[in-house]
Write an enzyme that holds these catalytic residues in place. Structure first.
Site, mmCIF file in Angstrom:
data_model
loop_
_atom_site.group_PDB
_atom_site.id
_atom_site.type_symbol
_atom_site.label_atom_id
_atom_site.label_comp_id
_atom_site.label_asym_id
_atom_site.label_seq_id
_atom_site.Cartn_x
_atom_site.Cartn_y
_atom_site.Cartn_z
ATOM 1 N N LYS A 46 -1.822 6.809 0.051
ATOM 2 C CA LYS A 46 -0.459 7.253 0.345
ATOM 3 C C LYS A 46 -0.089 8.513 -0.457
ATOM 4 C CE LYS A 46 -0.219 4.021 3.305
ATOM 5 N NZ LYS A 46 0.152 2.624 3.268
HETATM 6 C C1 PLP Z 1 0.005 1.156 3.868
HETATM 7 C C2 PLP Z 1 1.002 0.553 4.782
HETATM 8 C C3 PLP Z 1 1.678 -0.640 4.485
HETATM 9 C C4 PLP Z 1 1.286 -1.543 3.364
HETATM 10 O O1 PLP Z 1 1.318 -0.939 2.128
HETATM 11 P P1 PLP Z 1 0.710 -1.720 0.866
HETATM 12 O O2 PLP Z 1 1.315 -0.998 -0.284
HETATM 13 O O3 PLP Z 1 -0.772 -1.570 0.961
HETATM 14 O O4 PLP Z 1 1.149 -3.131 0.963
HETATM 15 C C5 PLP Z 1 2.699 -1.050 5.321
HETATM 16 N N1 PLP Z 1 3.022 -0.349 6.413
HETATM 17 C C6 PLP Z 1 2.375 0.776 6.756
HETATM 18 C C7 PLP Z 1 2.811 1.519 7.967
HETATM 19 C C8 PLP Z 1 1.333 1.245 5.967
HETATM 20 O O5 PLP Z 1 0.644 2.335 6.325
#
Ligand code: PLP
Length: 385
Positions: free
Chosen positions: A184
């Site tokens: 991210k």
């Molecule tokens: C990465 C992601 C999540 C989950 O994030 P985590 O921090 O790994 O729990 C939820 N929704 C979307 C759209 C994502 O890309």
């Protein structure tokens, strides 16, 4: 052709991040403490949020959000099939029913008109996902929420920092969940943040730490009171200080990260937009895109190979890509439980079949970007119909 393997994603971790983690390790306090609080305050300030709660994933933030709003069995939550399974899994965890509606072709985001059509007396909330970092059309959703007394929980995993009509994602009173997973825009290794109104976040904080009464994490601090009460059977979702310090350093570098992401996007779109076999991602004039992903769509009618073959051809040129996302309704659990067919959400399914995500991260060098462009255009040239 490129000789070295180019990863799909790689976090940008420098000396400052490493020093901050070492200092935390030496401090004697590893779990949730003063650094997590500082990260919450700093994130809230930068996102323009009324308040923030640091947790150990975006999934945890979404789950906590739904529970804090009292969503459970008998309720319906409307969301999109074009997302990571976590967005919908958390609805299942509460016992509520996820109701999927199709997406807009160009942004891959939930279609507000279809949300309206899907409303029933059981609808309690809308869970929009800001796909790739392009903000969802919030105005019609906010209007629907107001008119029908619905909650909004934004899956903002991709959307820091992004804004819609001058309003930052995460700055509203409704709940929004951010992800700090390593791919991210900002990472804490694993982690997440829930933003929203102060009152509802107080409730969320209790749910996120065993249901313990207020500020129970302080119970091991010097001179702290040992007494606490369990108010409900909560979860173990707190963010440790080791993760929070990483987030604090990354937060201080976010402008630099975003500038680089935008430069890579400009280079990709500049190179691909004249090619009729490719469809580049959009950024509507009134939004600020956070460019978490670069979803490139192939025009199948112009090529003799499909998306899967295109990915293999890129891999053969040492370039890793990915697909975001395999729509929720195609996964066996959801397909079988709700009897979904691929064409139930034709836009989502159509986009899925022809989309791939190109590498997009601040650590990409100019040569890496040039190699990706050259490889993509080379494959198009070779396999043009
Ligand atoms: C990465 C992601 C999540 C989950 O994030 P985590 O921090 O790994 O729990 C939820 N929704 C979307 C759209 C994502 O890309």
């Amino acid at each position: 052709m490129r000789k070295e393997h180019l990863p799909f994603s790689r976090p940008l971790i420098g000396k400052e991040e490493i020093d901050a983690i070492v200092q935390t390790l030496q401090s004697g306090w590893l779990t949730t403490g003063a650094r997590a609080v500082q990260f919450e305050e700093q994130f809230a300030e930068q996102a323009g949020a009324p308040a923030a709660l640091a947790v150990n994933s975006c999934t945890a933030a979404l789950h906590t959000a739904l529970l804090a709003l009292g969503i459970g069995p008998g309720d319906e939550v409307i969301t999109t099939p074009f997302t990571f399974a976590a967005s919908v899994n958390v609805i299942e965890h509460t016992g509520a029913r996820p109701v999927l509606v199709d997406v807009e072709a160009d942004t891959f985001n939930i279609q507000p008109e279809l949300v309206e059509q899907a409303l029933t007396p059981q609808t309690r909330a809308i869970l929009p996902v800001h796909y790739a970092g392009h903000p969802v059309e919030m105005d019609p959703l906010l209007e629907l929420a107001e008119h029908h007394q619905l909650e909004i929980v934004e899956d903002a995993a991709h959307a820091f920092p992004a804004s819609y009509r001058g309003v930052k994602v995460g700055s509203r009173k409704n709940l929004a969940a951010f992800s700090f997973y390593p791919t991210k825009n900002l990472t804490t290794g694993e982690g997440g943040m829930l933003t929203g109104d102060t009152g509802i976040l107080k409730k969320a904080r209790v749910i996120s730490l065993h249901g313990l009464s207020h500020d129970a994490w302080r119970r091991y601090e010097k001179g702290a009171n040992w007494y606490y009460e369990v108010l409900l059977p909560g979860f173990k979702y707190n963010m440790p200080d080791i993760a929070a310090v990483l987030g604090l350093v990354q937060l201080s570098r976010i402008d630099e990260f975003q500038e680089r992401r935008r430069a890579v996007v400009r280079a990709y779109t500049g190179a691909f937009s004249a090619c009729t076999a490719l469809e580049t991602p959009v950024e509507r004039s009134y939004v600020e895109h956070s460019w978490h992903l670069y979803p490139l769509r192939l025009r199948e009618e112009e090529l003799t190979i499909d998306r899967n073959r295109f990915i293999e051809e890129l891999a053969a040129r040492n370039i890793d890509t990915s697909v975001h996302f395999i729509p929720v309704h195609l996964h066996p659990y959801y397909r079988d439980k709700y009897g979904f067919h691929p064409e139930d959400f034709p836009v989502a399914y159509g986009n899925y079949r022809r989309v791939l995500s190109l590498p997009l991260y601040p650590g990409l060098q100019d040569q890496d970007v040039a190699d990706v462009i050259e490889a993509v255009l080379d494959i198009v040239r070779l396999y043009r119909r």
